[in-house]
Design a protein around this motif. Structure first.
Motif, PDB file in Angstrom:
ATOM      1  N   LEU A  13       0.817  -1.206   0.000  1.00 49.01           N
ATOM      2  CA  LEU A  13       0.000   0.000   0.000  1.00 49.01           C
ATOM      3  C   LEU A  13       0.854   1.260   0.000  1.00 49.01           C
ATOM      4  CD1 LEU A  13      -2.911  -0.624   2.510  1.00 49.01           C
ATOM      5  CD2 LEU A  13      -2.997  -0.573   0.034  1.00 49.01           C
ATOM      6  N   ASP A  14       0.407   2.221  -0.749  1.00 49.28           N
ATOM      7  CA  ASP A  14       1.000   3.545  -0.696  1.00 49.28           C
ATOM      8  C   ASP A  14       0.378   4.220   0.526  1.00 49.28           C
ATOM      9  OD1 ASP A  14       1.716   6.191  -0.946  1.00 49.28           O
ATOM     10  OD2 ASP A  14       1.037   6.396  -3.008  1.00 49.28           O
ATOM     11  N   MET A  15       1.177   4.531   1.510  1.00 49.84           N
ATOM     12  CA  MET A  15       0.632   5.078   2.752  1.00 49.84           C
ATOM     13  C   MET A  15       0.006   6.461   2.566  1.00 49.84           C
ATOM     14  SD  MET A  15       0.679   2.848   4.899  1.00 49.84           S
ATOM     15  CE  MET A  15       1.008   1.239   4.263  1.00 49.84           C
ATOM     16  N   LYS A  16       0.203   7.090   1.410  1.00 51.63           N
ATOM     17  CA  LYS A  16      -0.446   8.367   1.122  1.00 51.63           C
ATOM     18  C   LYS A  16      -1.859   8.165   0.584  1.00 51.63           C
ATOM     19  CE  LYS A  16       3.972  10.444  -0.028  1.00 51.63           C
ATOM     20  NZ  LYS A  16       4.845  10.869  -1.108  1.00 51.63           N
ATOM     21  N   MET A  17      -2.217   6.927   0.331  1.00 51.70           N
ATOM     22  CA  MET A  17      -3.535   6.593  -0.201  1.00 51.70           C
ATOM     23  C   MET A  17      -4.605   6.964   0.820  1.00 51.70           C
ATOM     24  SD  MET A  17      -4.846   2.780  -1.275  1.00 51.70           S
ATOM     25  CE  MET A  17      -3.506   2.555  -2.403  1.00 51.70           C
ATOM     26  N   PRO A  18      -5.714   7.560   0.378  1.00 48.23           N
ATOM     27  CA  PRO A  18      -6.797   7.880   1.321  1.00 48.23           C
ATOM     28  C   PRO A  18      -7.281   6.624   2.034  1.00 48.23           C
ATOM     29  CG  PRO A  18      -7.186   8.928  -0.800  1.00 48.23           C
ATOM     30  CD  PRO A  18      -6.020   8.003  -0.984  1.00 48.23           C
ATOM     31  N   GLU A  19      -7.662   6.775   3.280  1.00 44.95           N
ATOM     32  CA  GLU A  19      -8.085   5.642   4.106  1.00 44.95           C
ATOM     33  C   GLU A  19      -9.218   4.866   3.452  1.00 44.95           C
ATOM     34  OE1 GLU A  19      -7.685   2.974   7.046  1.00 44.95           O
ATOM     35  OE2 GLU A  19      -6.369   4.688   6.707  1.00 44.95           O
ATOM     36  N   MET A  20     -10.128   5.578   2.778  1.00 42.45           N
ATOM     37  CA  MET A  20     -11.260   4.927   2.127  1.00 42.45           C
ATOM     38  C   MET A  20     -10.769   3.854   1.143  1.00 42.45           C
ATOM     39  SD  MET A  20     -14.069   6.563  -0.475  1.00 42.45           S
ATOM     40  CE  MET A  20     -12.827   6.976  -1.683  1.00 42.45           C
ATOM     41  N   LYS A  22      -7.889   2.245   1.175  1.00 38.65           N
ATOM     42  CA  LYS A  22      -7.272   1.141   1.918  1.00 38.65           C
ATOM     43  C   LYS A  22      -8.353   0.175   2.413  1.00 38.65           C
ATOM     44  CE  LYS A  22      -3.474   3.984   3.577  1.00 38.65           C
ATOM     45  NZ  LYS A  22      -2.848   4.583   4.765  1.00 38.65           N
ATOM     46  N   VAL A  23      -9.453   0.727   2.888  1.00 37.60           N
ATOM     47  CA  VAL A  23     -10.560  -0.099   3.393  1.00 37.60           C
ATOM     48  C   VAL A  23     -11.174  -0.907   2.260  1.00 37.60           C
ATOM     49  CG1 VAL A  23     -12.884  -0.019   4.405  1.00 37.60           C
ATOM     50  CG2 VAL A  23     -11.050   1.396   5.346  1.00 37.60           C
ATOM     51  N   TRP A  24     -11.428  -0.270   1.116  1.00 36.90           N
ATOM     52  CA  TRP A  24     -12.025  -0.992  -0.008  1.00 36.90           C
ATOM     53  C   TRP A  24     -11.075  -2.045  -0.547  1.00 36.90           C
ATOM     54  CZ3 TRP A  24     -16.807  -1.413  -0.132  1.00 36.90           C
ATOM     55  CH2 TRP A  24     -17.654  -0.346   0.161  1.00 36.90           C
ATOM     56  N   ARG A  25      -9.783  -1.743  -0.603  1.00 33.21           N
ATOM     57  CA  ARG A  25      -8.799  -2.719  -1.084  1.00 33.21           C
ATOM     58  C   ARG A  25      -8.826  -3.968  -0.190  1.00 33.21           C
ATOM     59  NH1 ARG A  25      -3.703  -4.454   0.093  1.00 33.21           N
ATOM     60  NH2 ARG A  25      -2.362  -4.970  -1.656  1.00 33.21           N
ATOM     61  N   PHE A  26      -8.770  -3.747   1.097  1.00 29.26           N
ATOM     62  CA  PHE A  26      -8.802  -4.866   2.027  1.00 29.26           C
ATOM     63  C   PHE A  26     -10.113  -5.636   1.896  1.00 29.26           C
ATOM     64  CE2 PHE A  26      -9.590  -6.781   6.211  1.00 29.26           C
ATOM     65  CZ  PHE A  26      -8.494  -7.624   6.268  1.00 29.26           C
ATOM     66  N   SER A  27     -11.224  -4.932   1.730  1.00 30.67           N
ATOM     67  CA  SER A  27     -12.528  -5.585   1.589  1.00 30.67           C
ATOM     68  C   SER A  27     -12.584  -6.443   0.331  1.00 30.67           C
ATOM     69  CB  SER A  27     -13.640  -4.543   1.555  1.00 30.67           C
ATOM     70  OG  SER A  27     -13.684  -3.839   2.771  1.00 30.67           O
ATOM     71  N   PHE A  28     -12.053  -5.941  -0.782  1.00 27.93           N
ATOM     72  CA  PHE A  28     -12.009  -6.722  -2.017  1.00 27.93           C
ATOM     73  C   PHE A  28     -11.188  -7.994  -1.796  1.00 27.93           C
ATOM     74  CE2 PHE A  28     -12.561  -2.999  -5.269  1.00 27.93           C
ATOM     75  CZ  PHE A  28     -13.848  -2.787  -4.811  1.00 27.93           C
ATOM     76  N   LEU A  29      -9.994  -7.846  -1.212  1.00 28.84           N
ATOM     77  CA  LEU A  29      -9.121  -9.003  -0.983  1.00 28.84           C
ATOM     78  C   LEU A  29      -9.784 -10.030  -0.071  1.00 28.84           C
ATOM     79  CD1 LEU A  29      -5.653  -7.259  -0.595  1.00 28.84           C
ATOM     80  CD2 LEU A  29      -6.380  -8.765  -2.458  1.00 28.84           C
ATOM     81  N   LYS A  30     -10.455  -9.546   0.951  1.00 19.47           N
ATOM     82  CA  LYS A  30     -11.122 -10.458   1.880  1.00 19.47           C
ATOM     83  C   LYS A  30     -12.265 -11.194   1.177  1.00 19.47           C
ATOM     84  CE  LYS A  30     -12.463 -10.897   6.598  1.00 19.47           C
ATOM     85  NZ  LYS A  30     -12.268 -10.398   7.915  1.00 19.47           N
TER      86      LYS A  30
END
Length: 140
Positions: A13-20, A22-30
């Motif tokens: 993850l690019d830590m500059k990425m908006p939190e939203m 990051k949440v959607w990315r994790f949700s897709f992977l899950k």
């Protein structure tokens, strides 16, 4: 939380990425992980030599969030000035012949090569076995 997926929460993850995002990315992977586990519960399915690809998209306000596993392709149709439809490719086909994909596969002990009878199709092979020979770099 599933122990198998804790490592993916921040991987790459690019830590500059908006939190939203990051949440959607994790949700897709899950969601992909849950589908993988579900498929493995069906004894009639051979999950070792089978797989699938997916494109998941979410429109949130003016943001279009795309998750891509495999060589599935997302295409957006938009109306041109002359009222015809134009296709805009939104995802990259994750094929084994892409340099970054080939390197990632080799780092995980996979092999990438094409068969003599179809030299235009790069495939992913197990380290010491000439199978399964997938023509995609990622699947679940």
């Amino acid at each position: 939380e599933d122990e198998d997926w804790k490592e993916f929460r921040n991987e790459g993850l690019d830590m500059k990425m908006p939190e939203m995002f990051k949440v959607w990315r994790f949700s897709f992977l899950k969601a992909y992980n849950m589908m993988d586990k579900e498929l493995k519960t069906h004894p009639a399915l051979d999950c070792f030599c089978s797989g699938t690809t997916a494109v998941t998209m979410l429109l949130q306000g003016r943001d279009l969030i795309t998750g891509n596993v495999g060589d599935s392709r997302a295409v957006l149709a938009t109306e041109a000035d002359d009222k015809t439809l134009e296709a805009i490719q939104l995802t990259v086909d994750l094929k084994p012949n892409l340099p970054k994909e080939a390197e990632r596969i080799k780092q995980h002990n996979g092999r990438v090569f094409a068969l003599q009878d179809e030299p235009e199709v790069a495939r992913v092979w197990l380290p010491y076995d000439d199978s399964p020979g997938l023509a995609m770099a990622r699947a679940f």
